[in-house]
Design a protein around this motif. Structure first.
Motif, PDB file in Angstrom:
ATOM      1  N   GLN A  28       0.872  -1.183   0.087  1.00  0.00           N
ATOM      2  CA  GLN A  28       0.091  -0.076  -0.225  1.00  0.00           C
ATOM      3  C   GLN A  28       0.979   1.415   0.099  1.00  0.00           C
ATOM      4  N   ASP A  29       0.449   2.316  -0.725  1.00  0.00           N
ATOM      5  CA  ASP A  29       0.869   3.644  -0.654  1.00  0.00           C
ATOM      6  C   ASP A  29       1.231   4.059   0.942  1.00  0.00           C
ATOM      7  N   ALA A  30       2.296   4.527   1.382  1.00  0.00           N
ATOM      8  CA  ALA A  30       2.623   5.002   2.588  1.00  0.00           C
ATOM      9  C   ALA A  30       1.599   6.047   3.135  1.00  0.00           C
ATOM     10  N   ARG A  31       1.337   7.287   2.212  1.00  0.00           N
ATOM     11  CA  ARG A  31       0.473   8.125   2.578  1.00  0.00           C
ATOM     12  C   ARG A  31      -0.893   7.570   2.921  1.00  0.00           C
ATOM     13  N   ILE A  32      -1.533   6.616   2.156  1.00  0.00           N
ATOM     14  CA  ILE A  32      -2.731   5.950   2.365  1.00  0.00           C
ATOM     15  C   ILE A  32      -2.627   5.125   3.755  1.00  0.00           C
ATOM     16  N   TYR A  33      -1.581   4.543   3.831  1.00  0.00           N
ATOM     17  CA  TYR A  33      -1.458   3.607   5.102  1.00  0.00           C
ATOM     18  C   TYR A  33      -1.490   4.405   6.412  1.00  0.00           C
ATOM     19  N   GLU A  34      -0.476   5.749   6.253  1.00  0.00           N
ATOM     20  CA  GLU A  34      -0.798   6.697   7.440  1.00  0.00           C
ATOM     21  C   GLU A  34      -2.065   7.091   7.709  1.00  0.00           C
ATOM     22  N   ALA A  35      -2.862   7.210   6.583  1.00  0.00           N
ATOM     23  CA  ALA A  35      -4.212   7.890   6.866  1.00  0.00           C
ATOM     24  C   ALA A  35      -4.970   6.991   7.506  1.00  0.00           C
ATOM     25  N   THR A  36      -4.888   5.599   6.961  1.00  0.00           N
ATOM     26  CA  THR A  36      -6.028   4.582   7.590  1.00  0.00           C
ATOM     27  C   THR A  36      -5.531   4.369   8.856  1.00  0.00           C
ATOM     28  N   GLN A  37      -4.402   4.459   9.572  1.00  0.00           N
ATOM     29  CA  GLN A  37      -3.887   4.317  10.731  1.00  0.00           C
ATOM     30  C   GLN A  37      -4.523   5.381  11.773  1.00  0.00           C
ATOM     31  N   GLN A  38      -4.528   6.599  11.093  1.00  0.00           N
ATOM     32  CA  GLN A  38      -5.153   7.787  11.814  1.00  0.00           C
ATOM     33  C   GLN A  38      -6.521   7.516  12.071  1.00  0.00           C
ATOM     34  N   THR A  39      -7.244   7.320  10.974  1.00  0.00           N
ATOM     35  CA  THR A  39      -8.525   6.806  11.039  1.00  0.00           C
ATOM     36  C   THR A  39      -9.060   5.806  11.860  1.00  0.00           C
ATOM     37  N   ILE A  40      -8.158   4.879  11.895  1.00  0.00           N
ATOM     38  CA  ILE A  40      -8.439   3.559  12.894  1.00  0.00           C
ATOM     39  C   ILE A  40      -8.128   4.229  14.523  1.00  0.00           C
ATOM     40  N   ALA A  41      -7.133   5.165  14.649  1.00  0.00           N
ATOM     41  CA  ALA A  41      -6.889   5.680  15.971  1.00  0.00           C
ATOM     42  C   ALA A  41      -7.906   6.563  16.436  1.00  0.00           C
ATOM     43  N   LEU A  42      -8.743   7.418  15.390  1.00  0.00           N
ATOM     44  CA  LEU A  42      -9.911   7.964  15.839  1.00  0.00           C
ATOM     45  C   LEU A  42     -10.980   7.216  16.211  1.00  0.00           C
ATOM     46  N   LEU A  43     -11.215   6.047  15.424  1.00  0.00           N
ATOM     47  CA  LEU A  43     -12.252   5.171  15.735  1.00  0.00           C
ATOM     48  C   LEU A  43     -12.284   4.307  16.879  1.00  0.00           C
ATOM     49  N   LYS A  44     -10.946   4.266  17.516  1.00  0.00           N
ATOM     50  CA  LYS A  44     -10.694   3.598  18.759  1.00  0.00           C
ATOM     51  C   LYS A  44     -11.089   4.742  19.833  1.00  0.00           C
ATOM     52  N   ILE A  45     -10.821   5.894  19.777  1.00  0.00           N
ATOM     53  CA  ILE A  45     -11.276   7.036  20.579  1.00  0.00           C
ATOM     54  C   ILE A  45     -12.601   6.998  20.755  1.00  0.00           C
ATOM     55  N   LEU A  46     -13.506   6.927  19.546  1.00  0.00           N
ATOM     56  CA  LEU A  46     -14.760   7.020  19.593  1.00  0.00           C
ATOM     57  C   LEU A  46     -15.395   6.048  20.125  1.00  0.00           C
ATOM     58  N   ALA A  47     -14.843   4.828  20.093  1.00  0.00           N
ATOM     59  CA  ALA A  47     -15.479   3.500  20.510  1.00  0.00           C
ATOM     60  C   ALA A  47     -15.303   3.643  22.110  1.00  0.00           C
ATOM     61  N   ILE A  48     -14.030   4.213  22.833  1.00  0.00           N
ATOM     62  CA  ILE A  48     -13.936   4.419  24.225  1.00  0.00           C
ATOM     63  C   ILE A  48     -14.821   5.312  24.522  1.00  0.00           C
ATOM     64  N   GLY A  49     -15.104   6.464  23.911  1.00  0.00           N
ATOM     65  CA  GLY A  49     -16.132   7.511  24.455  1.00  0.00           C
ATOM     66  C   GLY A  49     -17.377   6.819  24.605  1.00  0.00           C
ATOM     67  N   GLN A  50     -17.886   6.131  23.465  1.00  0.00           N
ATOM     68  CA  GLN A  50     -19.212   5.249  23.294  1.00  0.00           C
ATOM     69  C   GLN A  50     -19.323   4.705  24.780  1.00  0.00           C
ATOM     70  N   LYS A  51     -18.202   3.920  25.043  1.00  0.00           N
ATOM     71  CA  LYS A  51     -18.247   2.953  26.281  1.00  0.00           C
ATOM     72  C   LYS A  51     -18.544   3.577  27.285  1.00  0.00           C
ATOM     73  N   GLN A  52     -17.685   4.859  27.566  1.00  0.00           N
ATOM     74  CA  GLN A  52     -17.872   5.764  28.785  1.00  0.00           C
ATOM     75  C   GLN A  52     -19.215   6.222  28.834  1.00  0.00           C
ATOM     76  N   ILE A  53     -19.893   6.666  27.669  1.00  0.00           N
ATOM     77  CA  ILE A  53     -21.276   7.304  27.725  1.00  0.00           C
ATOM     78  C   ILE A  53     -22.379   6.008  28.227  1.00  0.00           C
ATOM     79  N   GLU A  54     -22.026   4.985  27.736  1.00  0.00           N
ATOM     80  CA  GLU A  54     -22.888   3.770  28.085  1.00  0.00           C
ATOM     81  C   GLU A  54     -22.754   3.479  29.677  1.00  0.00           C
ATOM     82  N   ARG A  55     -21.634   3.424  30.240  1.00  0.00           N
ATOM     83  CA  ARG A  55     -21.386   3.274  31.720  1.00  0.00           C
ATOM     84  C   ARG A  55     -21.440   4.457  32.473  1.00  0.00           C
ATOM     85  N   VAL A  56     -21.974   5.426  31.853  1.00  0.00           N
ATOM     86  CA  VAL A  56     -22.155   6.962  32.573  1.00  0.00           C
ATOM     87  C   VAL A  56     -21.022   7.283  33.420  1.00  0.00           C
TER      88      VAL A  56
END
Length: 97
Positions: free
Chosen positions: A44-72
């Motif tokens: 894969q092109d390095a730029r695309i790989y880096e963008a994909t990794q950043q997207t995955i990191a943001l999705l992980k942060i969103l998932a953590i936030g969603q779990k925190q909301i569910e746990r109040v």
């Protein structure tokens, strides 16, 4: 993207590396390399790989936030900003003018 169009044997990678680099840079599409008929790696092109990794990191942060909301296990936005304002006002009194 049709996956089948992006699958090549390892011999193709060895033989066409310069063309592969040019194609991946231009298209941004990954190339799946097979060995003995089995998918072994993705090129894969390095730029695309880096963008994909950043997207995955943001999705992980969103998932953590969603779990925190569910746990109040969070602070309401208004409450948070009020606390920040209070800290800001407090710190401004500590700084000599």
């Amino acid at each position: 993207m049709r996956i089948a169009d992006h699958v090549k044997p390892i011999s193709y990678l060895k033989r066409e590396v310069s063309q592969i680099i040019e194609d991946l840079t231009d298209s941004g599409e990954p190339l799946i390399i097979t060995q003995n008929g089995e998918a072994k790696l993705v090129v894969q092109d390095a730029r695309i790989y880096e963008a994909t990794q950043q997207t995955i990191a943001l999705l992980k942060i969103l998932a953590i936030g969603q779990k925190q909301i569910e746990r109040v296990d969070h602070v309401d936005g208004d409450e948070f900003f009020a606390a920040v304002d209070k800290l800001d006002r407090h710190e401004n009194h500590l700084i000599p003018e």
